[in-house]
Design a protein around this motif. Structure first.
Motif, PDB file in Angstrom:
ATOM      1  N   ARG A 187       1.075  -0.957   0.187  1.00  0.00           N
ATOM      2  CA  ARG A 187       0.342  -0.215   0.029  1.00  0.00           C
ATOM      3  C   ARG A 187       0.390   1.822  -0.564  1.00  0.00           C
ATOM      4  O   ARG A 187       1.776   1.107   0.805  1.00  0.00           O
ATOM      5  N   ALA A 188       0.277   2.313  -0.389  1.00  0.00           N
ATOM      6  CA  ALA A 188       1.299   3.694  -0.559  1.00  0.00           C
ATOM      7  C   ALA A 188       0.029   4.709   0.659  1.00  0.00           C
ATOM      8  O   ALA A 188      -0.908   4.384   0.311  1.00  0.00           O
ATOM      9  N   ILE A 189       1.388   5.065   0.931  1.00  0.00           N
ATOM     10  CA  ILE A 189       0.446   6.422   2.522  1.00  0.00           C
ATOM     11  C   ILE A 189       1.265   7.526   1.820  1.00  0.00           C
ATOM     12  O   ILE A 189       1.902   7.858   1.851  1.00  0.00           O
ATOM     13  N   PHE A 190       0.295   8.168   1.500  1.00  0.00           N
ATOM     14  CA  PHE A 190       0.645  10.279   1.758  1.00  0.00           C
ATOM     15  C   PHE A 190       0.060  10.560   2.829  1.00  0.00           C
ATOM     16  O   PHE A 190      -0.745  11.207   3.012  1.00  0.00           O
ATOM     17  N   TRP A 191       2.111  10.873   3.347  1.00  0.00           N
ATOM     18  CA  TRP A 191       1.679  11.142   4.637  1.00  0.00           C
ATOM     19  C   TRP A 191       1.489  12.596   4.558  1.00  0.00           C
ATOM     20  O   TRP A 191       0.981  12.627   5.884  1.00  0.00           O
ATOM     21  N   PHE A 192       1.375  13.435   3.280  1.00  0.00           N
ATOM     22  CA  PHE A 192       1.087  14.965   3.557  1.00  0.00           C
ATOM     23  C   PHE A 192       0.253  15.484   3.535  1.00  0.00           C
ATOM     24  O   PHE A 192      -0.562  16.392   3.881  1.00  0.00           O
ATOM     25  N   LYS A 193      -0.569  14.707   3.682  1.00  0.00           N
ATOM     26  CA  LYS A 193      -1.889  14.230   3.317  1.00  0.00           C
ATOM     27  C   LYS A 193      -2.868  14.320   4.791  1.00  0.00           C
ATOM     28  O   LYS A 193      -3.397  15.613   5.029  1.00  0.00           O
ATOM     29  N   GLU A 194      -2.180  13.767   5.541  1.00  0.00           N
ATOM     30  CA  GLU A 194      -2.539  14.587   6.830  1.00  0.00           C
ATOM     31  C   GLU A 194      -2.312  15.056   7.805  1.00  0.00           C
ATOM     32  O   GLU A 194      -3.148  16.136   8.752  1.00  0.00           O
ATOM     33  N   LYS A 195      -1.415  16.464   7.156  1.00  0.00           N
ATOM     34  CA  LYS A 195      -1.345  17.544   7.122  1.00  0.00           C
ATOM     35  C   LYS A 195      -2.321  18.598   6.700  1.00  0.00           C
ATOM     36  O   LYS A 195      -2.375  19.825   6.963  1.00  0.00           O
ATOM     37  N   GLU A 196      -3.162  17.981   5.826  1.00  0.00           N
ATOM     38  CA  GLU A 196      -3.898  18.497   4.751  1.00  0.00           C
ATOM     39  C   GLU A 196      -4.809  19.223   5.811  1.00  0.00           C
ATOM     40  O   GLU A 196      -6.008  18.403   6.124  1.00  0.00           O
ATOM     41  N   GLU A 198      -8.794  21.922   5.353  1.00  0.00           N
ATOM     42  CA  GLU A 198      -9.634  22.524   4.377  1.00  0.00           C
ATOM     43  C   GLU A 198      -8.886  23.499   4.090  1.00  0.00           C
ATOM     44  O   GLU A 198      -9.191  24.574   4.919  1.00  0.00           O
ATOM     45  N   GLY A 199      -8.622  23.830   2.973  1.00  0.00           N
ATOM     46  CA  GLY A 199      -8.567  25.273   2.125  1.00  0.00           C
ATOM     47  C   GLY A 199      -7.287  25.518   2.875  1.00  0.00           C
ATOM     48  O   GLY A 199      -6.423  26.644   2.431  1.00  0.00           O
ATOM     49  N   MET A 200      -6.589  24.875   3.286  1.00  0.00           N
ATOM     50  CA  MET A 200      -5.075  25.200   3.605  1.00  0.00           C
ATOM     51  C   MET A 200      -3.814  24.536   2.725  1.00  0.00           C
ATOM     52  O   MET A 200      -4.384  23.405   2.170  1.00  0.00           O
ATOM     53  N   ILE A 201      -2.840  25.004   2.721  1.00  0.00           N
ATOM     54  CA  ILE A 201      -2.457  24.831   1.976  1.00  0.00           C
ATOM     55  C   ILE A 201      -1.055  23.875   2.625  1.00  0.00           C
ATOM     56  O   ILE A 201      -1.215  23.604   3.822  1.00  0.00           O
ATOM     57  N   ILE A 202      -0.260  22.469   2.049  1.00  0.00           N
ATOM     58  CA  ILE A 202       0.506  21.761   2.617  1.00  0.00           C
ATOM     59  C   ILE A 202       2.054  22.080   2.771  1.00  0.00           C
ATOM     60  O   ILE A 202       3.363  22.431   1.928  1.00  0.00           O
ATOM     61  N   GLU A 203       2.402  22.582   4.247  1.00  0.00           N
ATOM     62  CA  GLU A 203       4.012  22.821   4.047  1.00  0.00           C
ATOM     63  C   GLU A 203       5.015  21.976   4.586  1.00  0.00           C
ATOM     64  O   GLU A 203       3.918  20.932   5.875  1.00  0.00           O
ATOM     65  N   VAL A 204       5.798  21.401   4.491  1.00  0.00           N
ATOM     66  CA  VAL A 204       6.516  20.342   4.912  1.00  0.00           C
ATOM     67  C   VAL A 204       8.124  20.788   5.220  1.00  0.00           C
ATOM     68  O   VAL A 204       8.607  21.812   4.166  1.00  0.00           O
ATOM     69  N   ASP A 205       8.884  20.124   6.016  1.00  0.00           N
ATOM     70  CA  ASP A 205      10.710  20.106   6.497  1.00  0.00           C
ATOM     71  C   ASP A 205      11.082  19.009   5.154  1.00  0.00           C
ATOM     72  O   ASP A 205      10.837  18.610   4.529  1.00  0.00           O
ATOM     73  N   GLU A 206      12.937  20.200   5.072  1.00  0.00           N
ATOM     74  CA  GLU A 206      13.556  19.506   4.766  1.00  0.00           C
ATOM     75  C   GLU A 206      13.972  17.817   4.977  1.00  0.00           C
ATOM     76  O   GLU A 206      13.373  17.786   6.699  1.00  0.00           O
ATOM     77  N   ASP A 207      14.061  16.881   4.361  1.00  0.00           N
ATOM     78  CA  ASP A 207      13.874  15.449   4.776  1.00  0.00           C
ATOM     79  C   ASP A 207      12.532  15.063   5.491  1.00  0.00           C
ATOM     80  O   ASP A 207      12.680  13.911   6.128  1.00  0.00           O
ATOM     81  N   GLU A 208      11.931  15.786   4.903  1.00  0.00           N
ATOM     82  CA  GLU A 208      10.499  15.088   5.818  1.00  0.00           C
ATOM     83  C   GLU A 208       9.826  13.746   4.521  1.00  0.00           C
ATOM     84  O   GLU A 208       9.274  14.703   3.802  1.00  0.00           O
ATOM     85  N   VAL A 269       3.730  21.249  -0.881  1.00  0.00           N
ATOM     86  CA  VAL A 269       3.838  20.073  -1.331  1.00  0.00           C
ATOM     87  C   VAL A 269       2.733  20.361  -2.235  1.00  0.00           C
ATOM     88  O   VAL A 269       1.334  21.524  -2.415  1.00  0.00           O
ATOM     89  N   HIS A 270       3.142  20.493  -3.824  1.00  0.00           N
ATOM     90  CA  HIS A 270       2.453  20.574  -5.350  1.00  0.00           C
ATOM     91  C   HIS A 270       1.985  19.461  -5.154  1.00  0.00           C
ATOM     92  O   HIS A 270       2.984  17.897  -5.663  1.00  0.00           O
ATOM     93  N   TYR A 271       1.004  18.577  -5.383  1.00  0.00           N
ATOM     94  CA  TYR A 271       0.309  17.631  -6.101  1.00  0.00           C
ATOM     95  C   TYR A 271      -0.927  17.308  -6.859  1.00  0.00           C
ATOM     96  O   TYR A 271      -1.726  18.014  -6.757  1.00  0.00           O
TER      97      TYR A 271
END
Length: 555
Positions: A187-196, A198-208, A269-271
Motif C-alpha cells: 500500500r502507498a501512504i500519503f503522509w503529507f495529506k495528513e497535514k492537509e 480544509e482550504g489549507m496549503i501543505i508545508e513540509v520540512d527538509e527530509d520529511e 507540496v504540489h500534487y
C-alpha cells in the motif's frame, strides 16, 4: 529485400528493432524464425545464471524446489531476422498479464486470419504452437517451460475452430507460473495529506517523508512468466505511486520493505494526482479574507504564490484580502478592497476597480484597480489607474497613467496620460484623450523633488559645519550639492527633452499638453490627421510646440 541476419539474443524485441533500423524498414515489417533456445538457471546459492544439462534442468522444474531455492530462469534465443513476406497466419491479440504475471493469458480476436481449411488439424496445431512461442519470446515470456495448459488449450481451440465456433474472443493461457501468497498487502501512504486541512496549503520540512510505499510481504514467493522470482526483494510495486516525481525537490530511498519519497527542501507540496513536487510557490484555488494562508511572522516565507481559480463566477483573490509575498501569480480575478504586494506580480484575469496592487514588476491582463510599481505591462486598461516609472499598455478603454515613459498600442476614448519623458501611441481611434508632459502630475517625481530639497538642506548644514571644523570635506559636500541640483533641474526641465508620438493619424479631437511651470502651459487640440512627434523648441524667451508651431513667451 534486406539480407537475413542470424542473431543470438535474450531480447528479441530489441534485436528486431535494431535490425529494422539497420535496414531502414518499419519494425512492423520485421519477422523472425526461432532456431534454438538455451535456458539458464539461478538460485539462492548461485547469484549468476548458469547453463544446466537437460537432466539437471528438470530438477529445477519442481515447483517446491523453485519456491524453496528462489529459482529464476532466463533464456537465450538464436533467431534469423528478416523482412516479413506473405503471411498466411495473422493473429490479432492482446495479453492479460494479471497482477503478478504468473498466469498470463493471450486474448485472441475472431478477426484473426487463420486459414484452417488449408491444413489438417495436427498441422494447424503445430503451426499455432510455433506462432504462440514466437509471440511469447517476443514479449519476454519463457517458452517450453510450464506450458502444458497452453498446449491443452490450443488442442481444444483447434477443435473449436474446425467446428466453426470461433466467433468470440478466446483466452488461452501462456504460462503456468507460481502465484505468491501475500501475508501483507502492499500500500502507498500519503503522509503529507495528513497535514492537509480544509482550504489549507501543505508545508513540509527538509527530509520529511511525503509518501511511503509499503512493499508486500510474501508468505510464499512465486515465479512469473518472465522467469523472475516474486518476493519482497523483487517487489512488484503494483501499488506503488504512479506519478511523476520532481528529482530536484524529492529524493527516493528504498529498501526491501519500503520505498520512501522524501522532500529535499522546506517548502510547499504540489500534487495534482499526476505530478509531485516541493518548492516555495503556493498554488491555491482562491484566497478569501478569512483564510489563513501563511504565517506572516515567519521571515523565511519569501514564497511565490500561485492562485488559480478557473471558475469565472468566483474571484481568485477574495474581497478584502491583503496578501504580501515575493512573487504572486493570479490565474483568475482580483476582488474588491483587496491589496496585493509583491516584487513580481502577474494577474491573468482582471483587477476590481476598488482593489490595489503594489509591485516592482507587474503584468496584468485587464486592469480596473490602482497599481503602483516600477514597471507595468497591461493587456487592457479599463478605467484603472497606474503609477509607475515605465508603462506599456496594449489597449485602453479609458483610465489614468502616471509615469516617466509610456507606450500604448491602441486607445479609444477618455484616457489620461501624464508623463515626464515620453509618450508613444500606435493608434488613437477615439476622442477626449489627454497626453500631457508635466512632472508635477507624477507623484513619484514630486516626491523625488521634495526628497532632493531635504537632502540639499541637510548637506548645506553639513557644509557649514565642515567649513568651520572639517575643511577637507568641503569639496566633497559641494560636489554632492551640485549633483543634486543638476538632478532636480533635469526633472523640472524635463519638458525640454520630452516627446509625444502618435504613429498613426488621429481620428478625432484629443489634447496635447506641455507644462513649462505653474504659470505657463501649451495646450493643443488635435485634428483628424497625422502628426510628426510633438516636442518643444526652446529659445531665449520663446517656447514653440512643434509641429503645430504654437508659441508662448516667457519673461
Amino acid at each position: 529485400m534486406p539480407t537475413k541476419e542470424l542473431i543470438k539474443t535474450k531480447h528479441i524485441k530489441d534485436a528486431l528493432s535494431n535490425y529494422a533500423t539497420d535496414n531502414l524498414i518499419p519494425l512492423s515489417e520485421c519477422d523472425f524464425t526461432l532456431h534454438k533456445i538455451e535456458t539458464l538457471v539461478k538460485n539462492s546459492r548461485n547469484h549468476e545464471f548458469e547453463h544446466y544439462t537437460k537432466e539437471r534442468l528438470k530438477e529445477y522444474l519442481d515447483k517446491d524446489k523453485i519456491i524453496n531455492e528462489h529459482v529464476e530462469f532466463t533464456q537465450i534465443y538464436t533467431i534469423t531476422a528478416m523482412q516479413r513476406e506473405t503471411q498466411e497466419l495473422e493473429l490479432l491479440y492482446s495479453i492479460d498479464y494479471g497482477k503478478y504475471a504468473t498466469h498470463p493469458k493471450l486474448i485472441l480476436s475472431p478477426e484473426s486470419k487463420i486459414p484452417y481449411k488449408l491444413y489438417k488439424p495436427l498441422e494447424l496445431l503445430k503451426l499455432l504452437y510455433k506462432e504462440f512461442n514466437k509471440i511469447k519470446v517476443y514479449n519476454n515470456i519463457l517458452i517450453q517451460l510450464f506450458d502444458e495448459p497452453m498446449k491443452k488449450a490450443l488442442k481444444s481451440f483447434v477443435k473449436y475452430l474446425y467446428g466453426g465456433r470461433f466467433t468470440k474472443k478466446v483466452k488461452i493461457p501462456l504460462f503456468d507460473g507460481i502465484e505468491p501468497i501475500i501475508s501483507r498487502e502492499s500500500r502507498a501512504i500519503f503522509w503529507f495529506k495528513e497535514k492537509e486541512h480544509e482550504g489549507m496549503i501543505i508545508e513540509v520540512d527538509e527530509d520529511e517523508i511525503l509518501i511511503e510505499y509499503k512493499k508486500p510481504l510474501y508468505g510464499r514467493n512465486g515465479l512469473n512468466a518472465h522467469g523472475k522470482n516474486i518476493d519482497t526483494v523483487y517487489a512488484q510495486n503494483a501499488d506503488d505511486v504512479d506519478i511523476e516525481i520532481d528529482p530536484k525537490s524529492i529524493r527516493i530511498e528504498e529498501d526491501k520493505n519500503s520505498k520512501r519519497y522524501i522532500s529535499k527542501k522546506r517548502g510547499y507540496v504540489h500534487y495534482d494526482g499526476l505530478h509531485l513536487s516541493v518548492d516555495n510557490r503556493l498554488r491555491l484555488h482562491e484566497i478569501s479574507r478569512n483564510k489563513n494562508v501563511i504565517d506572516s511572522d515567519d521571515e523565511d516565507n519569501n514564497i511565490d504564490i500561485v492562485v488559480a481559480q478557473h471558475d469565472t463566477t468566483k474571484d481568485s483573490i477574495g474581497e478584502g484580502v491583503e496578501l504580501v509575498s515575493e512573487c504572486i501569480h493570479v490565474e483568475g480575478f482580483v476582488g474588491a478592497n483587496s491589496t496585493l504586494e509583491a516584487s513580481k506580480l502577474e494577474i491573468k484575469g482582471a483587477t476590481h476597480q476598488d482593489s490595489q496592487q503594489y509591485a516592482k514588476f507587474a503584468n496584468i491582463n485587464r486592469h480596473k484597480g490602482t497599481l503602483r510599481c516600477h514597471e507595468a505591462k497591461i493587456g487592457l486598461l479599463e478605467g484603472g489607474i497606474v503609477h509607475a516609472t515605465k508603462v506599456h499598455v496594449e489597449s485602453s478603454l479609458g483610465g489614468q497613467i502616471y509615469a516617466q515613459d509610456v507606450t500604448i498600442g491602441h486607445t479609444k476614448n477618455n484616457l489620461k496620460v501624464y508623463a515626464s519623458n515620453s509618450i508613444t501611441v500606435r493608434l488613437v481611434s477615439g476622442e477626449d484623450n489627454l497626453f500631457k508632459i508635466n512632472y508635477k502630475d507624477i507623484p513619484v517625481l514630486k516626491a523625488k523633488i521634495e526628497y532632493i530639497d531635504r537632502e540639499i538642506e541637510d548637506l548645506k548644514y553639513k557644509l557649514e559645519q565642515a567649513e568651520r571644523f572639517k575643511p577637507q570635506d568641503v569639496d566633497l559636500l559641494d560636489n554632492e550639492i551640485a549633483s543634486l541640483k543638476v538632478e532636480k533641474k533635469n526633472i523640472i526641465h524635463c519638458y525640454k527633452r520630452a516627446t509625444i508620438t502618435v504613429e498613426q493619424p488621429f481620428r478625432g479631437l484629443n489634447h496635447i499638453v506641455f507644462t513649462i511651470d505653474d504659470d505657463h502651459e501649451i495646450h493643443y487640440k488635435t485634428e483628424p490627421k497625422a502628426y510628426l512627434p510633438f516636442h518643444l523648441q526652446v529659445d531665449d524667451q520663446k517656447i514653440t510646440l512643434l509641429p503645430p508651431a504654437i508659441s508662448i513667451t516667457i519673461e
